[in-house]
Design a protein around this motif. Structure first.
Motif, PDB file in Angstrom:
ATOM      1  N   VAL A 169      -6.438 -15.834 -28.568  1.00  0.00           N
ATOM      2  CA  VAL A 169      -5.192 -15.119 -28.872  1.00  0.00           C
ATOM      3  C   VAL A 169      -4.740 -14.467 -27.566  1.00  0.00           C
ATOM      4  CG1 VAL A 169      -4.105 -13.289 -30.223  1.00  0.00           C
ATOM      5  CG2 VAL A 169      -5.933 -14.679 -31.236  1.00  0.00           C
ATOM      6  N   GLU A 170      -3.512 -14.726 -27.126  1.00  0.00           N
ATOM      7  CA  GLU A 170      -3.077 -14.175 -25.840  1.00  0.00           C
ATOM      8  C   GLU A 170      -1.601 -13.785 -25.858  1.00  0.00           C
ATOM      9  OE1 GLU A 170      -3.334 -16.909 -22.586  1.00  0.00           O
ATOM     10  OE2 GLU A 170      -2.868 -18.642 -23.841  1.00  0.00           O
ATOM     11  N   GLY A 171      -1.315 -12.918 -24.884  1.00  0.00           N
ATOM     12  CA  GLY A 171       0.071 -12.514 -24.684  1.00  0.00           C
ATOM     13  C   GLY A 171       0.639 -11.659 -25.793  1.00  0.00           C
ATOM     14  N   GLU A 175       0.636  -4.956 -31.354  1.00  0.00           N
ATOM     15  CA  GLU A 175       0.746  -5.645 -32.647  1.00  0.00           C
ATOM     16  C   GLU A 175      -0.534  -5.476 -33.476  1.00  0.00           C
ATOM     17  OE1 GLU A 175       2.068  -9.716 -32.583  1.00  0.00           O
ATOM     18  OE2 GLU A 175       2.960  -9.470 -30.576  1.00  0.00           O
ATOM     19  N   ARG A 176      -0.362  -5.696 -34.740  1.00  0.00           N
ATOM     20  CA  ARG A 176      -1.512  -5.802 -35.657  1.00  0.00           C
ATOM     21  C   ARG A 176      -1.758  -7.300 -35.870  1.00  0.00           C
ATOM     22  NH1 ARG A 176      -2.781  -6.098 -41.229  1.00  0.00           N
ATOM     23  NH2 ARG A 176      -4.479  -4.661 -41.832  1.00  0.00           N
ATOM     24  N   THR A 191     -11.306 -14.901 -28.621  1.00  0.00           N
ATOM     25  CA  THR A 191     -11.067 -14.368 -27.276  1.00  0.00           C
ATOM     26  C   THR A 191      -9.637 -13.844 -27.178  1.00  0.00           C
ATOM     27  OG1 THR A 191     -12.606 -15.988 -26.346  1.00  0.00           O
ATOM     28  CG2 THR A 191     -11.101 -14.899 -24.806  1.00  0.00           C
ATOM     29  N   LEU A 192      -9.480 -12.579 -26.769  1.00  0.00           N
ATOM     30  CA  LEU A 192      -8.160 -11.959 -26.562  1.00  0.00           C
ATOM     31  C   LEU A 192      -7.837 -11.971 -25.067  1.00  0.00           C
ATOM     32  CD1 LEU A 192      -8.453  -8.869 -28.945  1.00  0.00           C
ATOM     33  CD2 LEU A 192      -7.582 -11.153 -29.472  1.00  0.00           C
ATOM     34  N   ARG A 193      -6.717 -12.550 -24.733  1.00  0.00           N
ATOM     35  CA  ARG A 193      -6.295 -12.610 -23.333  1.00  0.00           C
ATOM     36  C   ARG A 193      -4.909 -11.977 -23.194  1.00  0.00           C
ATOM     37  NH1 ARG A 193      -7.756 -18.937 -21.948  1.00  0.00           N
ATOM     38  NH2 ARG A 193     -10.043 -18.715 -21.994  1.00  0.00           N
ATOM     39  N   CYS A 198      -3.377  -3.665 -29.147  1.00  0.00           N
ATOM     40  CA  CYS A 198      -3.349  -4.485 -30.366  1.00  0.00           C
ATOM     41  C   CYS A 198      -4.487  -4.090 -31.305  1.00  0.00           C
ATOM     42  CB  CYS A 198      -3.456  -5.968 -30.037  1.00  0.00           C
ATOM     43  SG  CYS A 198      -2.010  -6.622 -29.165  1.00  0.00           S
ATOM     44  N   GLU A 199      -4.234  -4.213 -32.584  1.00  0.00           N
ATOM     45  CA  GLU A 199      -5.269  -4.001 -33.605  1.00  0.00           C
ATOM     46  C   GLU A 199      -5.601  -5.366 -34.217  1.00  0.00           C
ATOM     47  OE1 GLU A 199      -5.971  -1.686 -37.877  1.00  0.00           O
ATOM     48  OE2 GLU A 199      -4.002  -1.651 -36.893  1.00  0.00           O
TER      49      GLU A 199
END
Length: 212
Positions: A169-171, A175-176, A191-193, A198-199
């Motif tokens: 998940v990126e960009g 946000e929730r 993986t958060l990029r 964000c929540e």
């Protein structure tokens, strides 16, 4: 104390012989006889000379011995048994198949266990008696053995190829982010990029391997 010998026998048999009962184990064989066993009984087969007349074969069964004679002057086949048999529950017969004949002894063991040899004078077999038919019933596995087997299975699973799949998940900003099972692989590595403030909410049934 006097012990009565067994001289009981059944009629001469031809063609198909005694009913087979599963659970037969190996015994042994010599030049004079061969034998097999179950945990409760012994079967001893003594080949007889050709041309014997009916009634010329005798057999004596005692708690610790047996003797088979074919003819009045014949040397007895048998000897002292390795353990005790129950005389009243033992019998013998003569089986004929064409020109071949055998004296067949069915001896009931006093104690239900496997014998390593038939006669006390026989050498004990190096290998344990093996099951000739049916399935061997193994002793129940204890808790320590069950735990060891579980660890071995787990180690094999971990040593194999990984089934985890990366999900990126990126960009995203402020946000929730709701992640549901329907939109994820079975074993996701999430993986958060380039995501800020964000929540992340994992939906019901989602089991993530990692959240990076």
């Amino acid at each position: 104390r006097r012990v009565r010998a067994s001289r009981r026998r059944v009629h001469h048999l031809t063609g198909p012989q005694m009913l087979h009962i599963p659970g037969q184990y190996s015994g042994g064989e010599t030049a004079e006889y061969r034998w097999t066993q179950t945990k409760a009984e012994l079967e001893v087969r003594v080949p007889l000379p050709a041309g014997l007349a009916d009634g010329s074969v005798t057999c004596e069964i005692l708690p610790r011995s047996f003797a088979v004679r074919a003819g009045e002057e014949a040397v007895a086949v048998g000897g002292e048994l390795a353990a005790v048999v129950v005389v009243d529950d033992s019998l013998w017969s003569v089986e004929r198949d064409g020109s071949r004949a055998e004296a067949v002894l069915s001896l009931r063991k006093a104690v239900a266990e496997l014998w390593p040899r038939l006669l006390a004078s026989d050498a004990e077999e190096a290998a344990e008696p093996r099951l000739l038919d049916g399935l061997e019933r193994k002793a129940p596995t204890d808790k320590n053995e069950l735990l060891r087997q579980a660890k071995e299975r787990a180690k094999g699973a971990l040593d194999g190829p990984s089934k985890a799949v990366q999900h990126v998940v990126e960009g995203r900003s402020g946000e929730r982010i709701a992640l549901n099972a329907s939109g994820l692989p079975p074993l996701p590595v999430i993986t958060l990029r380039k995501c800020t403030d964000c929540e992340v909410v994992l939906g019901e049934g989602v089991a993530a391997v990692k959240l990076l």
